[in-house]
Design an enzyme around this catalytic site. Structure first.
Site, PDB file in Angstrom:
ATOM      1  N   LEU A   1       0.837  -1.207   0.000  1.00  0.00           N
ATOM      2  CA  LEU A   1       0.000   0.000   0.000  1.00  0.00           C
ATOM      3  C   LEU A   1       0.870   1.254   0.000  1.00  0.00           C
ATOM      4  CD1 LEU A   1      -3.119   0.589   0.109  1.00  0.00           C
ATOM      5  CD2 LEU A   1      -2.749   1.184   2.513  1.00  0.00           C
ATOM      6  N   GLY A   2       1.613   1.416  -1.126  1.00  0.00           N
ATOM      7  CA  GLY A   2       2.463   2.599  -1.279  1.00  0.00           C
ATOM      8  C   GLY A   2       1.765   3.616  -2.164  1.00  0.00           C
TER       9      GLY A   2
ATOM     10  N   ILE B   1       1.346   3.706  -5.494  1.00  0.00           N
ATOM     11  CA  ILE B   1       0.446   3.127  -6.506  1.00  0.00           C
ATOM     12  C   ILE B   1      -0.644   2.294  -5.832  1.00  0.00           C
ATOM     13  CG2 ILE B   1       0.300   1.656  -8.562  1.00  0.00           C
ATOM     14  CD1 ILE B   1       3.270   2.346  -9.090  1.00  0.00           C
TER      15      ILE B   1
ATOM     16  N   ARG C   1       4.957  -3.835   4.617  1.00  0.00           N
ATOM     17  CA  ARG C   1       5.940  -4.112   5.654  1.00  0.00           C
ATOM     18  C   ARG C   1       5.499  -3.514   6.981  1.00  0.00           C
ATOM     19  NH1 ARG C   1      11.175  -2.141   2.482  1.00  0.00           N
ATOM     20  NH2 ARG C   1       9.676  -0.472   2.110  1.00  0.00           N
TER      21      ARG C   1
ATOM     22  N   ARG D   1       6.295  -6.814 -10.053  1.00  0.00           N
ATOM     23  CA  ARG D   1       7.409  -7.389 -10.797  1.00  0.00           C
ATOM     24  C   ARG D   1       7.165  -8.883 -10.917  1.00  0.00           C
ATOM     25  NH1 ARG D   1       8.545  -3.081 -12.445  1.00  0.00           N
ATOM     26  NH2 ARG D   1      10.475  -1.874 -12.238  1.00  0.00           N
TER      27      ARG D   1
ATOM     28  N   ASP E   1       0.740  -8.258 -15.754  1.00  0.00           N
ATOM     29  CA  ASP E   1       1.425  -7.265 -16.590  1.00  0.00           C
ATOM     30  C   ASP E   1       2.934  -7.450 -16.540  1.00  0.00           C
ATOM     31  OD1 ASP E   1       2.393  -3.860 -16.502  1.00  0.00           O
ATOM     32  OD2 ASP E   1       1.476  -4.839 -18.257  1.00  0.00           O
TER      33      ASP E   1
ATOM     34  N   GLU F   1      10.955 -11.488 -18.578  1.00  0.00           N
ATOM     35  CA  GLU F   1      10.415 -10.695 -19.702  1.00  0.00           C
ATOM     36  C   GLU F   1      11.448 -10.547 -20.832  1.00  0.00           C
ATOM     37  OE1 GLU F   1       7.678  -8.007 -16.643  1.00  0.00           O
ATOM     38  OE2 GLU F   1       9.088  -7.020 -18.012  1.00  0.00           O
TER      39      GLU F   1
ATOM     40  N   HIS G   1       3.922  -5.672 -19.815  1.00  0.00           N
ATOM     41  CA  HIS G   1       4.577  -4.677 -18.950  1.00  0.00           C
ATOM     42  C   HIS G   1       4.308  -3.276 -19.483  1.00  0.00           C
ATOM     43  CE1 HIS G   1       8.162  -3.998 -16.030  1.00  0.00           C
ATOM     44  NE2 HIS G   1       7.322  -2.979 -15.990  1.00  0.00           N
TER      45      HIS G   1
HETATM   46  P1  NAP Z   1       6.157   2.619  -3.004  1.00  0.00           P
HETATM   47  O1  NAP Z   1       5.373   3.854  -2.818  1.00  0.00           O
HETATM   48  O2  NAP Z   1       7.542   2.526  -2.477  1.00  0.00           O
HETATM   49  O3  NAP Z   1       5.265   1.408  -2.407  1.00  0.00           O
HETATM   50  C1  NAP Z   1       5.781   0.132  -2.228  1.00  0.00           C
HETATM   51  C2  NAP Z   1       4.913  -0.593  -1.215  1.00  0.00           C
HETATM   52  O4  NAP Z   1       5.348  -1.955  -1.162  1.00  0.00           O
HETATM   53  C3  NAP Z   1       5.039  -0.015   0.199  1.00  0.00           C
HETATM   54  O5  NAP Z   1       3.758   0.046   0.785  1.00  0.00           O
HETATM   55  C4  NAP Z   1       5.881  -1.073   0.935  1.00  0.00           C
HETATM   56  O6  NAP Z   1       5.556  -1.272   2.280  1.00  0.00           O
HETATM   57  C5  NAP Z   1       5.451  -2.335   0.203  1.00  0.00           C
HETATM   58  N1  NAP Z   1       6.443  -3.374   0.380  1.00  0.00           N
HETATM   59  C6  NAP Z   1       7.769  -3.313   0.161  1.00  0.00           C
HETATM   60  N2  NAP Z   1       8.347  -4.504   0.468  1.00  0.00           N
HETATM   61  C7  NAP Z   1       7.346  -5.299   0.908  1.00  0.00           C
HETATM   62  C8  NAP Z   1       7.283  -6.630   1.388  1.00  0.00           C
HETATM   63  N3  NAP Z   1       8.388  -7.382   1.477  1.00  0.00           N
HETATM   64  N4  NAP Z   1       6.073  -7.133   1.761  1.00  0.00           N
HETATM   65  C9  NAP Z   1       4.945  -6.377   1.664  1.00  0.00           C
HETATM   66  N5  NAP Z   1       4.932  -5.090   1.215  1.00  0.00           N
HETATM   67  C10 NAP Z   1       6.113  -4.581   0.851  1.00  0.00           C
HETATM   68  O7  NAP Z   1       6.312   2.271  -4.569  1.00  0.00           O
HETATM   69  P2  NAP Z   1       5.270   2.555  -5.765  1.00  0.00           P
HETATM   70  O8  NAP Z   1       5.574   3.842  -6.393  1.00  0.00           O
HETATM   71  O9  NAP Z   1       3.887   2.298  -5.279  1.00  0.00           O
HETATM   72  O10 NAP Z   1       5.741   1.382  -6.812  1.00  0.00           O
HETATM   73  C11 NAP Z   1       5.671   0.057  -6.390  1.00  0.00           C
HETATM   74  C12 NAP Z   1       6.273  -0.902  -7.425  1.00  0.00           C
HETATM   75  O11 NAP Z   1       5.405  -1.044  -8.527  1.00  0.00           O
HETATM   76  C13 NAP Z   1       7.595  -0.471  -8.069  1.00  0.00           C
HETATM   77  O12 NAP Z   1       8.700  -0.696  -7.218  1.00  0.00           O
HETATM   78  C14 NAP Z   1       7.629  -1.360  -9.306  1.00  0.00           C
HETATM   79  O13 NAP Z   1       8.256  -2.591  -9.030  1.00  0.00           O
HETATM   80  C15 NAP Z   1       6.146  -1.588  -9.613  1.00  0.00           C
HETATM   81  N6  NAP Z   1       5.747  -0.862 -10.842  1.00  0.00           N
HETATM   82  C16 NAP Z   1       5.371  -1.597 -11.929  1.00  0.00           C
HETATM   83  C17 NAP Z   1       4.992  -0.926 -13.082  1.00  0.00           C
HETATM   84  C18 NAP Z   1       4.555  -1.698 -14.313  1.00  0.00           C
HETATM   85  O14 NAP Z   1       4.803  -1.212 -15.415  1.00  0.00           O
HETATM   86  N7  NAP Z   1       3.912  -2.844 -14.173  1.00  0.00           N
HETATM   87  C19 NAP Z   1       5.035   0.465 -13.166  1.00  0.00           C
HETATM   88  C20 NAP Z   1       5.438   1.178 -12.020  1.00  0.00           C
HETATM   89  C21 NAP Z   1       5.774   0.491 -10.850  1.00  0.00           C
HETATM   90  P3  NAP Z   1       5.935  -0.206   3.414  1.00  0.00           P
HETATM   91  O15 NAP Z   1       5.106   0.991   3.061  1.00  0.00           O
HETATM   92  O16 NAP Z   1       5.488  -0.863   4.653  1.00  0.00           O
HETATM   93  O17 NAP Z   1       7.391   0.025   3.272  1.00  0.00           O
HETATM   94  C1  8YV Z   2       8.747   1.136 -16.615  1.00  0.00           C
HETATM   95  C2  8YV Z   2       8.079   0.171 -14.383  1.00  0.00           C
HETATM   96  O1  8YV Z   2       8.127   1.197 -17.797  1.00  0.00           O
HETATM   97  O2  8YV Z   2       8.385   2.253 -13.359  1.00  0.00           O
HETATM   98  C3  8YV Z   2       8.546   1.023 -13.270  1.00  0.00           C
HETATM   99  O3  8YV Z   2       9.064   0.482 -12.270  1.00  0.00           O
HETATM  100  O4  8YV Z   2       8.064  -1.011 -14.276  1.00  0.00           O
HETATM  101  C4  8YV Z   2       7.647   0.807 -15.640  1.00  0.00           C
HETATM  102  O5  8YV Z   2       7.013   2.020 -15.425  1.00  0.00           O
HETATM  103  C5  8YV Z   2       9.759   0.188 -16.833  1.00  0.00           C
HETATM  104  O6  8YV Z   2      10.492   0.094 -15.700  1.00  0.00           O
HETATM  105  C6  8YV Z   2      10.616   0.638 -18.002  1.00  0.00           C
HETATM  106  O7  8YV Z   2      11.645   1.372 -17.625  1.00  0.00           O
END
Ligand code: NAP
Ligand code: 8YV
Length: 317
Positions: free
Chosen positions: A151-152, A154, A174, A231, A255, A260, A278
């Site tokens: 719950l960060g 996104i 966490r 991921r 996604d 990948e 993705h």
């Molecule tokens: P964020 O604000 O840092 O949120 C991450 C959340 O994950 C936090 O609530 C954190 O908990 C929680 N977390 C971390 N480690 C954990 C664990 N071991 N067990 C349970 N919860 C855990 O990051 P965000 O901006 O939301 O982005 C999150 C992730 O989305 C990125 O790191 C990336 O991997 C993925 N993403 C994917 C795409 C895509 O294209 N599919 C695009 C953008 C991002 P705490 O708050 O307790 O620390």
């Molecule tokens: C990116 C993502 O597209 O922001 C992330 O963590 O997974 C995607 O938004 C990807 O990382 C390409 O750089």
């Protein structure tokens, strides 16, 4: 006067590449493609440009004595050895917030797609099967129970969207977020047992590897759906394929994948699966905003100006 030298650790998004080339000479993955040339080039590198998936290991960082920053095009940076970067005095930056809405939109789109079988229905019509009778009934999303793993930024945006659908929200992370107003569960398995749609949106890396495993899928159960926009490493993909084939869970929308762009063939033919490449942040608007921020971070780092969005581990620096 030649432009300063930047190393691209992976194939860069064209928007980021274009912004860089106006001010820097970009060397595309030379450390991988031409070690001899890289030996000459390495001391001249002032910055590293990376993507959310690219690998920036300790041994590469050790060979860049004049690198001032690693700028990641993406919010996730699980491929960068941040402790090593810090040891070498090289800050790491990423692109949070500018992509949050798009990723949350796609997550909700995947919830609706797998719950209401939208891609399957599209195929049903295109294959001319409608004249033979109506498509199978699907699952109601409005009012269902949403579980968010992470719950960060996104995860919270996904929760807000799900509330618009009258869904109840529970989560694991966490740490508990008392101010969230949502129900906290200390583990993914405990959460999975209480929800209909389980959405993974944590970072990648060792800390979350296979966080969604066979036990969690068992807890989610035969009426539960998994959505992964985090991921590929966060889900035990082999256990997921087994759970989908055996009906341990109702379906999954994915996604991101473990290797990948290679997606296990077993997933291609399963009827209760939705697959996207993705693309959660893949809109013109967001990718331009990511490029602008990643360039701003790199240029600031290379010229000694304050960084816009260093990763949390580098904020104190
Ligand atoms: P964020 O604000 O840092 O949120 C991450 C959340 O994950 C936090 O609530 C954190 O908990 C929680 N977390 C971390 N480690 C954990 C664990 N071991 N067990 C349970 N919860 C855990 O990051 P965000 O901006 O939301 O982005 C999150 C992730 O989305 C990125 O790191 C990336 O991997 C993925 N993403 C994917 C795409 C895509 O294209 N599919 C695009 C953008 C991002 P705490 O708050 O307790 O620390
Ligand atoms: C990116 C993502 O597209 O922001 C992330 O963590 O997974 C995607 O938004 C990807 O990382 C390409 O750089």
């Amino acid at each position: 006067m030649s432009k300063p030298d930047v190393l691209a650790a992976a194939k860069l998004h064209p928007f980021f590449q274009k912004a860089l080339e106006a001010h820097y000479t970009v060397h595309d993955r030379t450390h991988l493609t031409d070690p001899a040339a890289f030996a000459q080039l390495a001391p001249r590198i002032v910055a590293v440009a990376a993507t959310g998936e690219s690998q920036v290991p300790a041994d590469l960082l050790a060979r860049l004595p004049n690198a001032k920053v690693v700028s990641v095009f993406g919010v996730g940076y699980d491929g960068v050895d941040v402790p090593a970067a810090i040891r070498h005095g090289i800050p790491v930056t990423h692109t949070p917030d500018v992509l949050t809405d798009d990723v949350a939109d796609l997550a909700m789109g995947l919830v609706l797609s797998i719950g209401r079988t939208i891609p399957q229905a599209d195929q049903f019509v295109r294959q001319g099967r409608w004249p033979q009778g109506p498509i199978a009934l699907a699952r109601k999303v409005s009012g269902a129970r949403m579980g968010i793993v992470g719950l960060g930024r996104i995860g919270s945006a996904i929760a807000r969207r799900a509330q618009g659908f009258g869904m109840s929200i529970a989560y694991t992370a966490r740490s508990e977020k008392p101010g969230s107003g949502y129900t906290y569960y200390p583990s993914a398995a405990a959460l999975a047992a209480q929800v209909d749609f389980l959405v993974a949106i944590t970072p990648g890396g060792a800390g979350t590897r296979h966080l969604i495993d066979a036990k969690v899928l068992q807890a989610l159960g035969p009426r539960g759906y998994l959505v992964n926009v985090a991921r590929g490493s966060v889900v035990d993909e082999a256990a997921l394929v087994e759970a989908l084939k055996s009906g341990t869970i109702a379906g999954a929308a994915l996604d991101v994948f473990a290797d990948e762009p290679n997606v296990p063939q077993a997933l291609w033919t399963l009827p209760n699966v939705v697959l996207t490449p993705h693309m959660a942040s893949a809109t013109h608007e967001t990718r331009q905003a990511m490029a602008d921020l990643a360039f701003a971070n790199l240029h600031a780092g290379a010229t000694g100006a304050p960084l816009s969005t260093p990763v949390p581990e580098c904020t104190a620096r």
